[in-house]
Design a protein around this motif. Structure first.
Motif, PDB file in Angstrom:
ATOM      1  N   UNK A  30       0.844  -1.209   0.000  1.00 52.09           N
ATOM      2  CA  UNK A  30       0.000   0.000   0.000  1.00 52.09           C
ATOM      3  C   UNK A  30       0.878   1.258   0.000  1.00 52.09           C
ATOM      4  N   UNK A  49       3.675   1.646  -1.289  1.00 50.44           N
ATOM      5  CA  UNK A  49       4.334   1.875  -2.593  1.00 50.44           C
ATOM      6  C   UNK A  49       3.556   2.939  -3.364  1.00 50.44           C
ATOM      7  N   UNK A  50       2.259   3.078  -3.019  1.00 50.95           N
ATOM      8  CA  UNK A  50       1.384   3.954  -3.798  1.00 50.95           C
ATOM      9  C   UNK A  50       0.884   5.171  -3.040  1.00 50.95           C
ATOM     10  N   UNK A  51       1.136   5.226  -1.735  1.00 48.77           N
ATOM     11  CA  UNK A  51       0.697   6.380  -0.958  1.00 48.77           C
ATOM     12  C   UNK A  51       1.707   6.646   0.160  1.00 48.77           C
ATOM     13  N   UNK A  60       0.799   8.158   3.182  1.00 43.43           N
ATOM     14  CA  UNK A  60       0.201   8.286   4.508  1.00 43.43           C
ATOM     15  C   UNK A  60      -1.150   7.573   4.567  1.00 43.43           C
ATOM     16  N   UNK A  61      -1.405   6.914   5.687  1.00 42.97           N
ATOM     17  CA  UNK A  61      -2.732   6.351   5.944  1.00 42.97           C
ATOM     18  C   UNK A  61      -3.215   7.006   7.229  1.00 42.97           C
ATOM     19  N   UNK A  62      -4.230   7.843   7.114  1.00 41.73           N
ATOM     20  CA  UNK A  62      -4.792   8.595   8.252  1.00 41.73           C
ATOM     21  C   UNK A  62      -3.695   9.320   9.031  1.00 41.73           C
ATOM     22  N   UNK A  92      -5.519  -0.952  12.408  1.00 44.31           N
ATOM     23  CA  UNK A  92      -5.815   0.310  11.725  1.00 44.31           C
ATOM     24  C   UNK A  92      -5.650   1.499  12.669  1.00 44.31           C
ATOM     25  N   UNK A 101      -8.481   6.796  11.229  1.00 47.02           N
ATOM     26  CA  UNK A 101      -9.106   6.327   9.990  1.00 47.02           C
ATOM     27  C   UNK A 101     -10.591   6.051  10.194  1.00 47.02           C
TER      28      UNK A 101
END
Lengths: 270, 262
Positions: free
Chosen positions: B47, B49-51, B53-55, B193, B197
């Protein structure tokens, strides 16, 4: 020809009845799969917050992929067929099939199709319940050829799924306990089958290698056809060919395991 | 207290002897758990690799959170899973009589009997993931922070234990509820998580009503941002609350147990 197929029709009908007994188990499992869908929605929703596209796909397309994957899991996934086969071997229940003109693979496959008929229909209930929430995100491509190529891909995926489960069941001839092997294989299948993330997000060279492995054809391949993650009909036809080769190879391997396994099998008692 | 410690140490000795008898099983199950942890780490890697930051959590912050969640889960699987899994089956089959007849607290006896050394071995790997992530983030937690992190992991273990006991205790009422303990794994998915989020109904359900998010986010935040009193008090309160509820429900269920012998 049809007379010999008739016995498997009866096996299917009996399987249908016995699986209807467990309708609540399937329904509860379907309900809990909505929690998994919630994890997917929250995780990928947060990942998409900073970027409109991941791997060239919008959030709706990725969510659609996971919804189709969920549907396929209940429609063609092998749930516990490996355990059932393992139990039948361990408890000596397969002995009855050695004395009758019944092909064990065809018998078990009939039961599997019956079980998936029940679970495939029951998963529609939680999905329909979630539809008012999901409908704004779901996005499907409209090309007609996706059905022409996608349906045989689903049918062969079912054969790949069942054949792999059957292989693990056959391992009982050599190992007393197969649970460890099954769960180990599930970890590999969940990654290379595209259940954790769409395989097209992997580096291109890894995706290329994955395309030659059977796991790619368990779930990802049909889901990618229906959700627009695979868009070149020529490539899909080529991959249908690879899938067919895997189906034939797995069926042959199953037969080999059955013949070799029976040599080790000892039937005791009556 | 010493009496229970002696009983528990006897269970540890029994589990270790059993592990040495079935060495291949130990190796195989260690590999199984290692692979599943690898799957979760791989998902984070793919994940990110494509973004970026997550929340609001960077790649290694997220890895630290996932490592923390896996550490709590490995400890649960190592210390309690086999016993609690068998508990549900024993209630259905009547094998639970064995525990009822023992001179000691039934909940303790029934939930601590078997340990899984393979899961405990993998808790070392989960700890290594946490240390690696902290190193990549250039974190230098003091001794007090590390002690607080360890204490919060123990709180998390108590909460997960309570959730598992609660779900298995349903077998006292619904005897046919086979595989109900699997629902724990579904809920545990949420603990990987970040809290931010979750929004709206998801936040109300998984952050406030159920303890599945707070249990991993709070210890991870101690390493990332230091001591946050409000979060620590919250974690401590829900630990006491859920453990109390599990004890209450288990003992209520015990009254309904009617054995199953013919």
């Amino acid at each position: 020809m049809f007379a010999s197929l008739n016995k498997y029709r009866h096996a299917y009908l009996v399987g249908l009845q016995s699986n209807l007994v467990y309708r609540w188990t399937f329904a509860i499992r379907g309900f809990f799969s909505l929690f998994h869908l919630a994890v997917v929605f929250i995780l990928w929703g947060a990942a998409y917050a900073g970027t409109p596209s991941i791997g060239g796909f919008a959030f709706g397309q990725t969510l659609t992929y996971f919804v189709v994957l969920l549907l396929l899991q209940f429609l063609i996934g092998a749930f516990n067929e490996d355990y059932q086969i393992s139990e039948e071997i361990r408890n000596g229940l397969i002995n009855q099939f050695l004395l009758k003109p019944v092909n064990y693979f065809a018998y078990r496959f009939s039961i599997y199709v019956a079980a998936r008929t029940v679970s495939g229909l029951l998963v529609l209930l939680p999905l329909l319940a979630a539809l008012p929430f999901l409908k704004d995100y779901l996005t499907f491509p409209h090309e007609w050829w996706r059905f022409v190529l996608g349906l045989p891909a689903v049918a062969m995926s079912a054969l790949v799924q069942f054949s792999i489960a059957y292989c693990f069941g056959m391992m009982t001839f050599w190992f007393l306990e197969i649970q460890g092997f099954v769960i180990l294989s599930m970890a590999i299948e969940s990654v290379l089958g595209g259940q954790m993330f769409p395989l097209d997000l992997l580096p291109p060279w890894v995706l290329h290698i994955a395309g030659f492995l059977p796991f790619y054809y368990q779930m990802y391949f049909p889901a990618a056809i229906f959700t627009g993650r695979l868009n070149d009909p020529a490539v899909i036809v080529q991959q249908l060919g690879i899938q067919l080769i895997w189906v034939i190879a797995l069926l042959a391997f199953n037969q080999l395991l059955w013949v070799r396994g029976l040599r080790r099998h000892t039937a005791v008692g009556g | 207290m010493m009496h229970y410690l002696k009983i528990w140490l006897a269970s540890v000795r029994y589990s270790l002897v059993r592990m040495m008898m079935f060495r291949f099983d130990f190796f195989l199950w260690s590999m199984v758990e290692l692979c599943w942890m690898g799957v979760n780490v791989l998902m984070i890697a793919v994940i990110y690799r494509h973004t970026n930051s997550i929340a609001g959590w960077s790649k290694y912050e997220m890895l630290l959170l996932v490592g923390t969640s896996m550490l709590i889960q490995r400890l649960l699987l190592g210390f309690f899973w086999s016993s609690i899994f068998e508990l549900g089956r024993n209630i259905r089959t009547g094998g639970f009589d064995f525990f009822v007849a023992q001179p000691g607290n039934i909940m303790f006896m029934a939930t601590t009997r078997k340990l899984d050394p393979d899961s405990l071995a993998n808790s070392v790997i989960a700890t290594a993931i946490v240390i690696y992530s902290a190193h990549q983030l250039h974190l230098n937690p003091g001794l007090a922070d590390i002690a607080l992190y360890a204490f919060m992991i123990m709180c998390g273990l108590a909460i997960h234990y309570s959730l598992l006991v609660l779900s298995v205790s349903l077998a006292f009422w619904i005897t046919s509820a086979q595989g109900i303990e699997g629902s724990y794994f579904t809920l545990a998915e949420f603990s990987r998580l970040p809290r931010k989020a979750f929004r709206g109904l998801a936040s109300a359900l998984f952050v406030w009503a159920l303890p599945v998010v707070i249990v991993s986010n709070t210890p991870a935040r101690v390493l990332l941002h230091g001591f946050e009193p409000a979060l620590a008090v919250w974690l401590l309160a829900i630990t006491a609350g859920w453990l109390g509820l599990a004890i209450l429900v288990f003992n209520r269920g015990l009254r309904r147990y009617s054995s199953a012998s013919s």
